[in-house]
Motif scaffolding. Structure first.
Motif: not given
Lengths: 140, 140, 140, 140, 140, 140
Positions: D13-21, D25-36, D90-95
């Motif tokens: 639940a905490r993770y989902q909450r963070g993912l929504e935040v 702000i980043d326009g969807g798509g977690a940064p590639a670093v997360m997958d890595s 990129k996030t800065s542009l998005n917000v």
């Protein structure tokens, strides 16, 4: 693996060599920090003298005044090194850098490491210069 | 508050002044980074030249070779400044520091900022020296 | 190479310009650090005002409150800048950032620069807020 | 001591909450670093999202654009964070920060952390802006 | 002042001593960086081995695995030390730290030096682990 | 976006969990810094405990003594963290690191982050050891 015995003849010779280099630039009297390390990390005090001064400072590729200029740039940039800066500002004076040259090294730092690092280093210099009646500093 | 117009006569005079200082030490040809800033942060390029070179580098309290020694100590310590180090290693050669003096500044950095910063800086120097057929470096 | 004369009419105009910018954000009264530099590095004090405030702070691309947020992030991250942080926390209040916004900038720093840098910056903020009867800080 | 189970309902639940935040702000798509991080340090990826975004970014005391300004100042100052800077530009542009505001944050960094950190950050911004056809940047 | 002759019998003995310590922890084969220093700063290569390994690493107060944990914390925090991190991640494996312990040291870094430093270090670890078929890392 | 309520049952459970971890390693009694944050940044105090101790310190991949070695390397390298170093030197003693091991971690730092960072950390250790009658430190 066993560490070298800092009390051995070879290590004592290295230490004496470093101490001579140190005495030659700081006007005699090892920095108080050396004494302070005596009951907690005597090996570090040994290596600062034997390696730092005996091996590095003794190298002739830079004259003492040149070497101190590099040192002033490093310490001002590192930040949080006020005690070491104080020692090296005194050493810089001892090897013949003028107060204006020392201050200039720190002003120069502003362009590469920002104003706060420059101001902090000059604040230490001001304390040293005040103790030695070297204020005000005349530029150029 | 409005920023100074970097196209004004006064600012252009400051810029020209800095450019002369820069040309005097880097052998002509502003660093590529200046061109690179042109379409994104021309004001920063202006200030690097007008302030960094016109206001700071031009100060006579340190001779160019002395000033480069401070710069080498600062950049090696900061870390992550490989492009800037490359520019300043070239500038150091241009103002008359020898390869051995440049390398010595970085070896010296090891004592105050650790071996990794020293190695990284020397790696940049090696690239510059190789391009200019200055290897191997003869110490002293 | 000769440095610009900081007493020249042009440089005095640049300085006055910077001083107006500085007075506009810090509530009048240049920081004590400027006075402190007077007898050791007056040129640095000049450049902090003329370049730092006249050339950088005056740029309209960021409003003063935005600019202070960037500054708080920078100074908290640098570390060892307690005196500068104190000045800029006061300036941040003067331009209209709330205590909660200032504290939030430092809490945010924890994620990118770690808890110690965040705690150290908040310790400085607490001192400033206590002097101004701004404690406790109400979040949100 | 046992660590919290990042697969538990509470942690998810905490993770989902963070993912929504994060998505906000980043326009969807977690940064590639997360997958890595998935096959080497999945817990770190979890905490970056749950703590970094869910706990810190979600705090309302700073609006997203304000928060990004702090972030840009922190990352430019840290140095050696080019991948993170790219994500946050990129996030800065998005917000909603404009290219000119992003560049300005880095120009501002020059005064407090020096020209090299400012140039390095702008070099990353230039890459992002070029990919998005945002060059040249018009100031002010 | 003259520097110690690194070709002298005493210095060669110090060097051999350090080389044995180094070989004992890195699985033989001095890091490529040593060779790379040969034509530009052989004295630095000498001192890294003689001082870094012979004098520091050989000290028995910390076992090799403990010492590597300290090293991983230092290098991750410094930043900009990817080549050195790679060497020391390999050394850490050689002395018996598990991949999970190495990764954990970097995750831990996040709390004190921030997420970017942690991510950068783990990115280097991932490269090393991939080359050695050590992925995925199983925690605990 | 709204931040998690640190007074919620879930967050209080996370906090209690972190507090138990913290009490297990620091001998009871949260560091004074936690109290100090109470009227300015209670959420930061919450996250230091819930995330720093509950999420990170509790992870079993490193035993407490191993984890403290990493922490000592990080904090000594960061610089400007004297208060945090003091807390963690005490914690290191509490989890069973000997004074000689703690000092050794700092001596080791000299090779990677330079003598000043090592000396500064040892100065903090000396203060803690003096208060606890642990001087002189016997090596090895």
């Amino acid at each position: 693996m066993t560490a070298p015995d800092i009390g051995s003849a070879e290590e004592q010779a290295r230490y004496q060599r470093g101490l001579e280099v140190l005495s030659g630039i700081d006007g005699g009297g090892a920095p108080a920090v050396m004494d302070s390390l005596g009951d907690i990390a005597p090996a570090l005090a040994h290596h600062i003298v034997a390696f730092g001064f005996g091996d590095l400072y003794s190298r002739p590729a830079l004259a003492p005044r040149q070497r101190q200029l590099v040192t002033l740039g490093i310490l001002a940039t590192l930040g949080g090194c006020e005690p070491e800066l104080e020692v090296h500002i005194k050493t810089s004076l001892n090897v013949g850098l003028t107060p204006a040259e020392i201050v200039e090294a720190f002003i120069h730092t502003a362009g590469y490491a920002g104003f706060p690092r420059a101001i902090n280093a000059i604040t230490v210099a001001k304390k040293v210069f005040a103790e030695r009646n070297l204020l005000p500093v005349t530029e150029g």
